[in-house]
Design an enzyme around this catalytic site. Structure first.
Site, PDB file in Angstrom:
ATOM      1  CD  GLU A 123      -3.292  -0.586   2.419  1.00 33.83           C
ATOM      2  OE1 GLU A 123      -4.081  -1.757   3.075  1.00 33.83           O
ATOM      3  OE2 GLU A 123      -2.436   0.115   3.742  1.00 33.83           O
ATOM      4  CG  ASP A 153      -3.501   8.267   8.052  1.00 38.79           C
ATOM      5  OD1 ASP A 153      -2.985   7.831   8.672  1.00 38.79           O
ATOM      6  OD2 ASP A 153      -4.302   9.272   7.608  1.00 38.79           O
TER       7      ASP A 153
END
Lengths: 407, 270
Positions: free
Chosen positions: B51, B62
């Site tokens: 990824e 995040d």
């Protein structure tokens, strides 16, 4: 302008939270159930008699509504144009319009069984208002505030602490409102079950832009009744400053379907629109996706969000509420902008002519009111939202004025 | 090729009685040059799917590790366009490791959905995860990717109930990414016992491989998670490992490769 006068502006947003192409629900999957539950709860309670009674009782006895509509006689004389009225939101409990929305949202949080409140704040007015309603309803409160804003709005930081809230300085990114909102969203993703996020502006994922606008619409509804009582007619224009847009939409929304009422929003031009230090998302940005909605954003060619700048912490945001973007593209609203220096001048003029210290945010709107009033002309009427009081800004203003004198 | 490349790596892992190893790395971190070497190294080390994060200025889902990685990448002038260049170069050397781009919607929207999807196909991207595009908002992205045979990978989370799960698994391909904790990346530790039932539901609903991510930092956690899923995803732990090595002047490319090998070995099924 006003090509779409056949439009029923109250029909927006649609069921997907869209105002035309703007708005929506651009959040991580973890938050989708929360957003949908909030929408369901809002739709259930907004027309609920108990909810409405409790809300309006608090607005009267706790906030001090209705706020006056005041004829600014000396400012009107000074410009020699249309009559200028102030909607005095700075007289509300906590000193700004923010409390209207916070009360609505905390009543919803209580009914949803949430036990913890989080909020983001820029100038600190929304943080103070949230801390206030949390104290009033006995819920713990965590306020995220950019570290830069913590510094330039220290009186409000102390007020929040006195009210029992925890203030969390955000050191990521540009350390201002957008980063505070990022951090609040991270908190919410991490605590989706017990936490209610009170967003302070008419932005974020659906249903926030609608909900915040609706709770703030009391401003425009009152102004409409008050101007009819005072002048026997609707105003020619309504004027407000634009950060995210909650004070602006609160004033504008009840007037949108009145086709003869012009709508003016004033963005923060910072050091100038021709520099990279401003916060005018609609004048200098293009549509994109941030903080849960599609709207006008300051961004680079790669879609990275740019730093906004304004002397006013409450306007220092690279985006704008989605409904305001929609009003731009449809031509219903006209947007102007005001630089830091012009806002400071307008602040001083209003202080000396009217004996009212406006916050730096509405000082941006005040800086354009002369042109608007002259444009409409004698015999006309304009209403400007004084969305907050200037006490919180005195140190910023002292610095700025001192620098000017010394320079 | 793209979607079938993803299917193939899960088939291979299954045949080898292990969970597929999905490793996340941020494009342009710690430097654009090293970033290219790291892609090759983690593939050699044992990653089945990489990824590649493309940076965004406001990564609101995040945790601190990936936030900082994004800031470093942006300081290194990494863009979505340059991320595609990185993949294109990688594909000249490697045809087997699947590549999934992961990030936020605004850089994609800024590039344009059609152009983005064509770039994916042209450069050898096999799948895309857009963190802030739930099923309600990913129609344009989905349409573009579908036309180019690129997988749209969605996230299912602990807050996704049975009703939403149907929506999440509708019209997707490649695999389902099950987020093991309600939280941002790289903060809370995974509790494999707690998610067992939920992962079962996701598998039943999706009829696609399920990879579990968020909160896997150790080989032990990798091993335990591998027992539940078709794949395991490790992000923040690798991002931290690479950056700490770089900062200390160590060979971060070799350390990344070793990390991949250790995690691949840990991901065997009992």
């Amino acid at each position: 302008m006003n090509k779409q006068l056949h439009n029923d502006w109250s029909a927006y947003p649609d069921e997907n939270g869209r105002f035309g192409q703007f708005g929506g629900r651009f959040v991580a999957e973890t938050l989708m159930p929360n957003i949908l539950a909030l929408e369901e709860a809002y739709n259930k309670y907004k027309d609920d008699e108990d909810f409405k009674t409790e809300f309006s009782g608090l607005m009267t006895h706790y906030v001090g509504r209705p706020s006056p509509l005041y004829f600014a006689e000396r400012l009107t004389e000074y410009y020699g144009g249309a009559k200028i009225y102030f909607k005095r939101e700075e007289l509300n409990h906590t000193g700004a319009h923010k409390i209207n929305n916070c009360l609505g949202q905390i009543l919803l949080a209580k009914r949803m069984g949430k036990t913890r409140i989080i909020a983001e704040t820029g100038a600190g007015q929304h943080g103070v208002a949230t801390a206030t309603v949390c104290a009033r309803f006995g819920l713990p409160c965590m306020v995220y505030m950019g570290a830069k804003d913590v510094e330039r709005q220290s009186p409000n930081v102390f007020r929040m602490k006195l009210l029992g809230a925890e203030v969390n300085p955000v050191t990521s990114g540009t350390q201002t409102l957008k980063d505070a909102m990022n951090e609040a969203l991270r908190d919410w993703v991490s605590n989706p079950h017990d936490t209610f996020y009170i967003i302070g502006t008419a932005a974020g994922p659906h249903p926030y832009p609608q909900m915040v606008r609706d709770f703030q619409s009391v401003i425009g509804k009152e102004a409409k009744e008050q101007i009819l009582a005072a002048e026997g007619r609707l105003p020619d224009a309504v004027v407000a400053c634009i950060g995210g847009g909650s004070n602006a939409l609160g004033l504008f929304h009840p007037f949108l379907n009145e086709e003869n009422v012009k709508i003016y929003g004033i963005e923060a031009a910072g050091l100038g629109l021709d520099t990279d230090k401003h916060a005018a998302a609609m004048a200098g940005g293009r549509p994109g996706v941030l903080h849960g909605n599609r709207t006008y954003l300051l961004q680079d060619d790669d879609g990275q969000i740019l730093d906004a700048h304004s002397i006013s912490a409450g306007l220092d945001y690279p985006g704008v509420g989605p409904e305001l973007s929609f009003l731009k593209d449809t031509g219903r609203a006209t947007y102007l902008s005001t630089t830091d220096d012009e806002a400071l001048e307008a602040f001083q003029l209003c202080s000396r002519l009217e004996g009212i210290l406006p916050a730096l945010e509405p000082s941006h709107a005040l800086a354009r009111i002369g042109e608007i009033a002259k444009d409409i002309g004698k015999g006309g009427v304009v209403v400007l939202n004084i969305s907050g009081r200037g006490d919180k800004d005195i140190f910023t203003i002292a610095n700025a004025i001192g620098a000017n004198i010394g320079g | 090729m793209p979607i079938s490349r993803i299917s193939k790596v899960f088939e291979n892992a299954k045949a080898e009685n292990r969970a597929a190893l999905v490793l996340y790395t941020m494009a342009g971190d710690p430097t654009p040059e090293l970033s290219a070497n790291i892609l090759e190294a983690v593939a050699e080390g044992g990653a089945d799917i990489i990824e590649i994060g493309f940076p965004f200025s406001d990564p609101m889902a995040d945790g601190i590790s990936i936030q900082k990685a994004a800031i470093r990448a942006l300081e290194n002038k990494m863009t979505l366009k340059k991320t595609f260049d990185l993949v294109k170069d990688f594909r000249t050397k490697n045809q087997n490791t699947a590549i999934v781009l992961m990030g936020y919607l605004n850089p994609i929207e800024s590039m344009g959905y059609t152009k983005f999807a064509q770039n994916c196909a042209d450069c050898g991207v096999d799948g895309v995860i857009a963190v802030d595009a739930p099923p309600e908002e990913d129609m344009e992205l989905r349409t573009g990717l579908k036309a180019n045979d690129v997988a749209l990978i969605r996230l299912a989370t602990p807050t996704t109930d049975a009703h939403r799960l149907e929506k999440v698994v509708e019209d997707i391909s490649g695999f389902v990414y099950y987020v093991s904790v309600a939280g941002v990346t790289g903060t809370k530790a995974i509790d494999t016992d707690a998610i067992k039932d939920k992962v079962g539901q996701v598998k039943d609903a999706a009829k696609l491989p399920v990879a579990i991510g968020f909160g896997i930092r150790t080989e032990e956690a990798a091993h335990n998670t591998a027992q539940l899923a078709d794949g395991i995803v490790i992000g923040a732990a690798l991002v931290d490992t690479i950056f700490n090595a770089y900062k200390d002047g160590n060979d971060c490319v070799k350390i990344a490769k070793d990390f991949a090998t250790r995690m691949k070995n840990a991901a065997v099924k009992n």
